[in-house]
Structure formats: structure tokens, C-alpha cells
Design an enzyme around this catalytic site. Structure first.
Site, PDB file in Angstrom:
ATOM      1  N   THR A  24       0.819  -1.213   0.000  1.00 50.34           N
ATOM      2  CA  THR A  24       0.000   0.000   0.000  1.00 50.34           C
ATOM      3  C   THR A  24       0.854   1.266   0.000  1.00 50.34           C
ATOM      4  O   THR A  24       1.998   1.249   0.479  1.00 50.34           O
ATOM      5  CB  THR A  24      -0.896   0.004   1.272  1.00 50.34           C
ATOM      6  N   ASP A  25       0.278   2.367  -0.474  1.00 51.61           N
ATOM      7  CA  ASP A  25       0.994   3.656  -0.424  1.00 51.61           C
ATOM      8  C   ASP A  25       1.085   4.186   1.009  1.00 51.61           C
ATOM      9  O   ASP A  25       1.849   5.111   1.282  1.00 51.61           O
ATOM     10  CB  ASP A  25       0.317   4.696  -1.336  1.00 51.61           C
ATOM     11  N   GLU A  26       0.294   3.579   1.929  1.00 50.28           N
ATOM     12  CA  GLU A  26       0.261   4.108   3.296  1.00 50.28           C
ATOM     13  C   GLU A  26       1.600   3.934   4.021  1.00 50.28           C
ATOM     14  O   GLU A  26       1.848   4.586   5.031  1.00 50.28           O
ATOM     15  CB  GLU A  26      -0.908   3.485   4.082  1.00 50.28           C
ATOM     16  N   TYR A  66      -1.673  -0.393  10.980  1.00 53.87           N
ATOM     17  CA  TYR A  66      -1.832  -1.081   9.682  1.00 53.87           C
ATOM     18  C   TYR A  66      -0.629  -0.802   8.784  1.00 53.87           C
ATOM     19  O   TYR A  66       0.011  -1.725   8.276  1.00 53.87           O
ATOM     20  CB  TYR A  66      -3.127  -0.622   8.987  1.00 53.87           C
ATOM     21  N   LYS A  76       2.361  -3.282   7.251  1.00 49.20           N
ATOM     22  CA  LYS A  76       2.621  -3.465   5.819  1.00 49.20           C
ATOM     23  C   LYS A  76       4.070  -3.059   5.502  1.00 49.20           C
ATOM     24  O   LYS A  76       4.743  -3.713   4.712  1.00 49.20           O
ATOM     25  CB  LYS A  76       1.640  -2.640   4.977  1.00 49.20           C
TER      26      LYS A  76
HETATM   27  P1  NAD Z   1      -9.546  -7.409   2.287  1.00 50.58           P
HETATM   28  O1  NAD Z   1      -9.535  -7.148   3.747  1.00 50.58           O
HETATM   29  O2  NAD Z   1     -10.786  -7.145   1.490  1.00 50.58           O
HETATM   30  O3  NAD Z   1      -9.156  -8.929   1.983  1.00 50.58           O
HETATM   31  C1  NAD Z   1      -8.133  -9.592   2.678  1.00 50.58           C
HETATM   32  C2  NAD Z   1      -8.296 -11.082   2.421  1.00 50.58           C
HETATM   33  O4  NAD Z   1      -7.238 -11.766   3.123  1.00 50.58           O
HETATM   34  C3  NAD Z   1      -9.623 -11.665   2.927  1.00 50.58           C
HETATM   35  O5  NAD Z   1     -10.196 -12.511   1.947  1.00 50.58           O
HETATM   36  C4  NAD Z   1      -9.215 -12.465   4.166  1.00 50.58           C
HETATM   37  O6  NAD Z   1     -10.062 -13.575   4.413  1.00 50.58           O
HETATM   38  C5  NAD Z   1      -7.799 -12.880   3.790  1.00 50.58           C
HETATM   39  N1  NAD Z   1      -6.978 -13.171   4.973  1.00 50.58           N
HETATM   40  C6  NAD Z   1      -6.832 -12.387   6.080  1.00 50.58           C
HETATM   41  N2  NAD Z   1      -6.034 -12.995   6.966  1.00 50.58           N
HETATM   42  C7  NAD Z   1      -5.647 -14.177   6.404  1.00 50.58           C
HETATM   43  C8  NAD Z   1      -4.807 -15.240   6.840  1.00 50.58           C
HETATM   44  N3  NAD Z   1      -4.220 -15.214   8.032  1.00 50.58           N
HETATM   45  N4  NAD Z   1      -4.606 -16.274   6.005  1.00 50.58           N
HETATM   46  C9  NAD Z   1      -5.217 -16.313   4.777  1.00 50.58           C
HETATM   47  N5  NAD Z   1      -6.038 -15.349   4.350  1.00 50.58           N
HETATM   48  C10 NAD Z   1      -6.248 -14.290   5.145  1.00 50.58           C
HETATM   49  O7  NAD Z   1      -8.317  -6.576   1.726  1.00 50.58           O
HETATM   50  P2  NAD Z   1      -8.131  -5.812   0.319  1.00 50.58           P
HETATM   51  O8  NAD Z   1      -8.633  -4.442   0.453  1.00 50.58           O
HETATM   52  O9  NAD Z   1      -8.608  -6.678  -0.767  1.00 50.58           O
HETATM   53  O10 NAD Z   1      -6.540  -5.734   0.272  1.00 50.58           O
HETATM   54  C11 NAD Z   1      -5.763  -6.795  -0.283  1.00 50.58           C
HETATM   55  C12 NAD Z   1      -4.297  -6.412  -0.201  1.00 50.58           C
HETATM   56  O11 NAD Z   1      -4.065  -5.199  -0.916  1.00 50.58           O
HETATM   57  C13 NAD Z   1      -3.804  -6.172   1.222  1.00 50.58           C
HETATM   58  O12 NAD Z   1      -2.511  -6.712   1.340  1.00 50.58           O
HETATM   59  C14 NAD Z   1      -3.781  -4.658   1.353  1.00 50.58           C
HETATM   60  O13 NAD Z   1      -2.792  -4.257   2.278  1.00 50.58           O
HETATM   61  C15 NAD Z   1      -3.438  -4.243  -0.076  1.00 50.58           C
HETATM   62  N6  NAD Z   1      -3.927  -2.913  -0.489  1.00 50.58           N
HETATM   63  C16 NAD Z   1      -5.241  -2.562  -0.295  1.00 50.58           C
HETATM   64  C17 NAD Z   1      -5.681  -1.317  -0.751  1.00 50.58           C
HETATM   65  C18 NAD Z   1      -7.140  -0.901  -0.620  1.00 50.58           C
HETATM   66  O14 NAD Z   1      -7.494   0.225  -0.961  1.00 50.58           O
HETATM   67  N7  NAD Z   1      -8.035  -1.755  -0.169  1.00 50.58           N
HETATM   68  C19 NAD Z   1      -4.807  -0.445  -1.381  1.00 50.58           C
HETATM   69  C20 NAD Z   1      -3.472  -0.840  -1.559  1.00 50.58           C
HETATM   70  C21 NAD Z   1      -3.057  -2.083  -1.119  1.00 50.58           C
HETATM   71  P1  TYD Z   2     -10.717   4.063   4.463  1.00 49.70           P
HETATM   72  O1  TYD Z   2     -11.688   3.632   3.407  1.00 49.70           O
HETATM   73  O2  TYD Z   2     -10.783   3.423   5.802  1.00 49.70           O
HETATM   74  O3  TYD Z   2      -9.267   3.891   3.817  1.00 49.70           O
HETATM   75  P2  TYD Z   2      -7.812   4.386   4.385  1.00 49.70           P
HETATM   76  O4  TYD Z   2      -7.944   4.809   5.789  1.00 49.70           O
HETATM   77  O5  TYD Z   2      -6.991   3.149   4.271  1.00 49.70           O
HETATM   78  O6  TYD Z   2      -7.401   5.485   3.470  1.00 49.70           O
HETATM   79  O7  TYD Z   2     -10.861   5.611   4.660  1.00 49.70           O
HETATM   80  C1  TYD Z   2     -10.694   6.520   3.595  1.00 49.70           C
HETATM   81  C2  TYD Z   2     -10.793   7.925   4.150  1.00 49.70           C
HETATM   82  O8  TYD Z   2     -12.118   8.161   4.622  1.00 49.70           O
HETATM   83  C3  TYD Z   2      -9.897   8.163   5.346  1.00 49.70           C
HETATM   84  O9  TYD Z   2      -9.409   9.503   5.298  1.00 49.70           O
HETATM   85  C4  TYD Z   2     -10.821   7.983   6.545  1.00 49.70           C
HETATM   86  C5  TYD Z   2     -12.139   8.485   6.027  1.00 49.70           C
HETATM   87  N1  TYD Z   2     -13.351   7.833   6.574  1.00 49.70           N
HETATM   88  C6  TYD Z   2     -14.408   8.618   7.054  1.00 49.70           C
HETATM   89  O10 TYD Z   2     -14.361   9.863   7.047  1.00 49.70           O
HETATM   90  N2  TYD Z   2     -15.514   7.985   7.529  1.00 49.70           N
HETATM   91  C7  TYD Z   2     -15.617   6.617   7.561  1.00 49.70           C
HETATM   92  O11 TYD Z   2     -16.655   6.091   8.039  1.00 49.70           O
HETATM   93  C8  TYD Z   2     -14.532   5.835   7.059  1.00 49.70           C
HETATM   94  C9  TYD Z   2     -14.589   4.331   7.083  1.00 49.70           C
HETATM   95  C10 TYD Z   2     -13.419   6.483   6.567  1.00 49.70           C
END
Ligand code: NAD
Ligand code: TYD
Length: 351
Positions: A131-133, A157, A161
Site C-alpha cells: 500500500t501507499d500508506e 496497519y 505493511k
Molecule cells: P480485504 O480485507 O478485502 O481482503 C483480505 C483477504 O485476506 C480476505 O479474503 C481475508 O479472508 C484474507 N486473509 C486475512 N487474513 C488471512 C490469513 N491469516 N490467512 C489467509 N487469508 C487471510 O483486503 P483488500 O482491500 O482486498 O486488500 C488486499 C491487499 O491489498 C492487502 O494486502 C492490502 O494491504 C493491499 N492494499 C489494499 C488497498 C485498498 O485500498 N483496499 C490499497 C493498496 C493495497
Molecule cells: P478508508 O476507506 O478506511 O481507507 P484508508 O484509511 O486506508 O485510506 O478511509 C478513507 C478515508 O475516509 C480516510 O481519510 C478515513 C475516512 N473515513 C471517514 O471519514 N468515515 C468513515 O466512516 C470511514 C470508514 C473512513
């Protein structure tokens, strides 16, 4: 037939990556390993579940013996690792769960790959999805995250990562493991669990519930349609350089409040409500602890070196997303009921 392991394939982004690989590469056997936590949902994959080149395995990446056994059984050519705990708010309430899954789980996979591939890395690849975070937050509006930006994670988080990214690079430097890492901005799209901003707001607007905006809603995120992330992962997996990092982002920054208002307008149209109705649901709530101000990715390396670009505008992607949620009420009801509902209620109590 090459065996490719995708971890976390039942989650939001993972399910789109599984679909991309199963449909694009019929000469690959895709093994989707997922623990099915609250965020994993096999209903995300009904369209590919019967494909001959797809297999689901329920299992936990933190179980080293199980992971070693899986590598013995399948002789994987490649790993695309997405399994993680992914929600910042949950990491604030329970940081250790993030250390265990995101750090220990990743190191288990690295160990298993190193053991199974035994120094003969030809034709193998370990792809770590990050992630970019990990880069922290930006204040200067002219600054962007590039691949060389110093790591400065600020939430449990992002710290977990960042730690997993460091281990992936350490295995490359120390053992020569063929790795590649990508760091992506915020994703949105179908199958997104409704605890994250966009699906939570869609759900609450539809249900006429309050729309909890943290603080003043001034924080900025850079949003990318999930299918464009899946396509970038496909491209980097096949054409990226070993040991390299690629930033993925949509050049699409929005302040939270502006985004929520835009979503309200779109939902008013879709639901046949008078313009301005849904906006009245906006409720300012206590800010997230340590809330990062702005994330913004510079994806120039990925665009220039590998020719990637997003396929949809934010307006197109958001409309597709809203249409998907409105057409998949059953999916939304399922994930917002039962165990999850109890957690969700306590988390947003009073908001
Ligand atoms: P998500 O929470 O929707 O999905 C995570 C999946 O991992 C789930 O299916 C869960 O069951 C599985 N999982 C969790 N713990 C596990 C374990 N111990 N063993 C096996 N499986 C397990 O997450 P997402 O949003 O789809 O993110 C996927 C990846 O992409 C993550 O690594 C996250 O850090 C990265 N990422 C997410 C975003 C975003 O905006 N959501 C952006 C950049 C990177
Ligand atoms: P989120 O979807 O949790 O992603 P991330 O924190 O990983 O960027 O949140 C996106 C942005 O929205 C973040 O600045 C937090 C804000 N946010 C709210 O204002 N209200 C909410 O209920 C949630 C879940 C997030």
C-alpha cells in the site's frame, strides 16, 4: 500448466486479481488460499468458481507447517500475496492481529518459497501487494509518493505493511529470492467490504443512515478502480523487474467531504431522490487517531516502463460501483448481518 498461488483471493482486491488471472491465463492453475476472515467472501467469485483452472484452499498464512505443505503439494511457479488485515480503524483497536497476519504471515510465505525453490529461482516469482500508506502522509500539495520516498508508516496497519515490505526486500537481498512489490493507492469498486469509506457511504445512503465523516472531512485520498489495480498486478507480475518496486495510482485525489457529497448526488439520481436529500445525512464524527492527511501516488514509473494506465475515469468507475451495489442487495445484506453487524454496530456506536 504453471501453478500460481494467490493469497487473500476471496477478499476485495484479491477476488478481482483471481478473476483476472483465471480468465486471462488458461495455462495457469490458480490456487486461491484464503482464511475467510470477516473480509473474505467466496460469493465474490461465483463466476469463476467452476473454472477448470481454479481451485480454492481454505487456510491460514500464519500456519507455517500448513504453508510449507502447500508449497510441497503444488510446486508453485509464482505467488501473488494479498492476504492481510486491511482496515486502519481495526488496526487501531487491535494492532497485534495486524502484526500476526501481515508480518508473520508474509514471512511464513517467504520462508516456504525459499525452501521449496531451494536456490533455483529460474521461472519463479514472489509478488507482494502493498500500500501507499507505508510512505506516511503528505502535507505539501505539490508532493507525491515515488518509489524512493522514505518509509514513514504512521498507523499500526501501515507499520505492519511496511514491515512486511522490508522482509520481502530482505529475502531478495539476502537469499536472492525473485520478488517484486507494488504500493497502490486507495481502491474502490464492486465487492468492497462496507467498512471502508466508499461502500460504507453507499450502504448508509441507501439505508438513510448517518454518513460518518471523520473530523472535518479534509483528508485526501487518491482513488483507483479495483479492476485497474488487478490489471496493473497482472502486468507487473509478468513484466516487472526482480527486486523492483512499482507505485500504482489513479492520479485521482479527492477530499473526503467532496467525495461523499459527490456520491450523495449520484445516489440521489440513482434512487430517484430530490437533489440534496442524501447530503443531509452527513454527520461529522470524532476524527480517527493519527489520521493521515493526504496520500498521492506518482505512477510515472509503471506508466513509462510498463505502459500501464487506468481504463476508467473516476466518474465512470464510481457509477459502475454504485450500480453494482444497487444490483447486489443480497451480497450487501449478507456481509452487513450476523457477526459482522455486531462488530460494526459497536465500532460506530454514537456516530
Ligand atoms: P480485504 O480485507 O478485502 O481482503 C483480505 C483477504 O485476506 C480476505 O479474503 C481475508 O479472508 C484474507 N486473509 C486475512 N487474513 C488471512 C490469513 N491469516 N490467512 C489467509 N487469508 C487471510 O483486503 P483488500 O482491500 O482486498 O486488500 C488486499 C491487499 O491489498 C492487502 O494486502 C492490502 O494491504 C493491499 N492494499 C489494499 C488497498 C485498498 O485500498 N483496499 C490499497 C493498496 C493495497
Ligand atoms: P478508508 O476507506 O478506511 O481507507 P484508508 O484509511 O486506508 O485510506 O478511509 C478513507 C478515508 O475516509 C480516510 O481519510 C478515513 C475516512 N473515513 C471517514 O471519514 N468515515 C468513515 O466512516 C470511514 C470508514 C473512513
Amino acid at each position: 500448466m504453471k501453478n500460481i498461488l494467490i493469497t487473500g483471493g476471496a477478499g476485495f482486491i484479491g477476488s478481482h486479481v483471481v478473476r483476472q488471472f483465471v480468465n486471462q491465463y488458461t495455462d495457469y492453475q490458480i490456487i486461491n488460499l484464503d482464511k475467510l476472515t470477516y473480509a473474505g467472501n467466496l460469493a465474490n467469485l461465483t463466476d469463476v468458481q467452476d473454472a477448470p483452472n481454479y481451485k480454492f484452499v481454505k487456510g491460514d498464512i500464519t500456519d507455517a507447517a500448513f504453508i510449507d505443505g502447500l508449497f510441497q503439494e503444488f510446486d508453485f511457479s509464482g505467488v501473488v500475496h494479498l492476504a492481510a488485515e486491511s482496515h486502519v480503524d481495526r488496526s487501531i483497536s487491535d494492532p497485534m492481529a495486524f502484526v500476526i497476519t501481515n508480518v508473520i504471515g508474509t514471512v511464513n510465505l517467504l520462508n516456504a518459497a525459499r525452501q521449496a525453490w531451494k536456490g533455483s529461482f529460474e521461472g519463479r516469482r514472489f509478488y507482494h501487494v502493498s500500500t501507499d500508506e507505508v510512505y506516511g502522509e503528505l502535507h505539501d500539495p505539490t508532493e507525491f509518493f515515488v518509489e524512493t520516498t522514505k518509509y514513514d508508516p504512521r498507523s499500526p496497519y501501515s507499520a505492519s505493511k511496511a514491515s512486511s515490505d522490508h522482509f520481502v526486500r530482505a529475502y531478495h537481498n539476502t537469499y536472492g529470492l525473485p520478488v517484486v512489490i507494488s504500493n497502490c493507492s486507495n481502491n474502490y469498486g464492486p465487492n468492497h467490504f462496507p467498512e471502508k469509506l466508499i461502500p460504507l457511504m453507499i450502504h448508509n445512503i441507501q439505508q438513510n443512515k448517518p454518513l460518518p465523516v471523520y473530523g472535518k472531512g479534509e483528508n485526501v485520498r487518491d482513488w483507483l478502480f479495483v479492476e485497474d489495480h488487478a490489471k496493473a498486478i497482472d502486468l507487473i507480475f509478468h513484466e516487472g523487474t526482480n527486486g523492483d518496486t512499482y507505485n500504482i495510482g489513479g492520479c485521482n485525489e479527492w477530499q473526503n467531504l467532496t467525495l461523499v457529497k459527490f456520491l450523495c448526488q449520484l445516489m440521489d439520481q440513482k434512487l430517484g431522490r430530490t437533489a440534496g436529500t442524501s447530503e443531509q445525512l452527513i454527520t461529522y464524527v470524532t476524527d480517527r487517531a493519527g489520521h493521515d492527511l493526504r496520500y498521492a501516488i506518482d505512477p510515472a514509473k509503471l506508466m513509462n516502463e510498463l505502459g500501464w494506465k487506468p481504463s476508467v475515469t473516476f466518474e465512470q468507475g464510481l457509477e459502475k460501483t454504485v450500480d453494482w451495489y444497487l444490483a447486489h442487495q443480497e451480497w450487501l445484506n449478507d456481509v452487513t448481518s450476523g457477526q459482522y453487524q455486531r462488530y460494526y454496530d459497536s465500532m460506530y456506536e454514537g456516530r
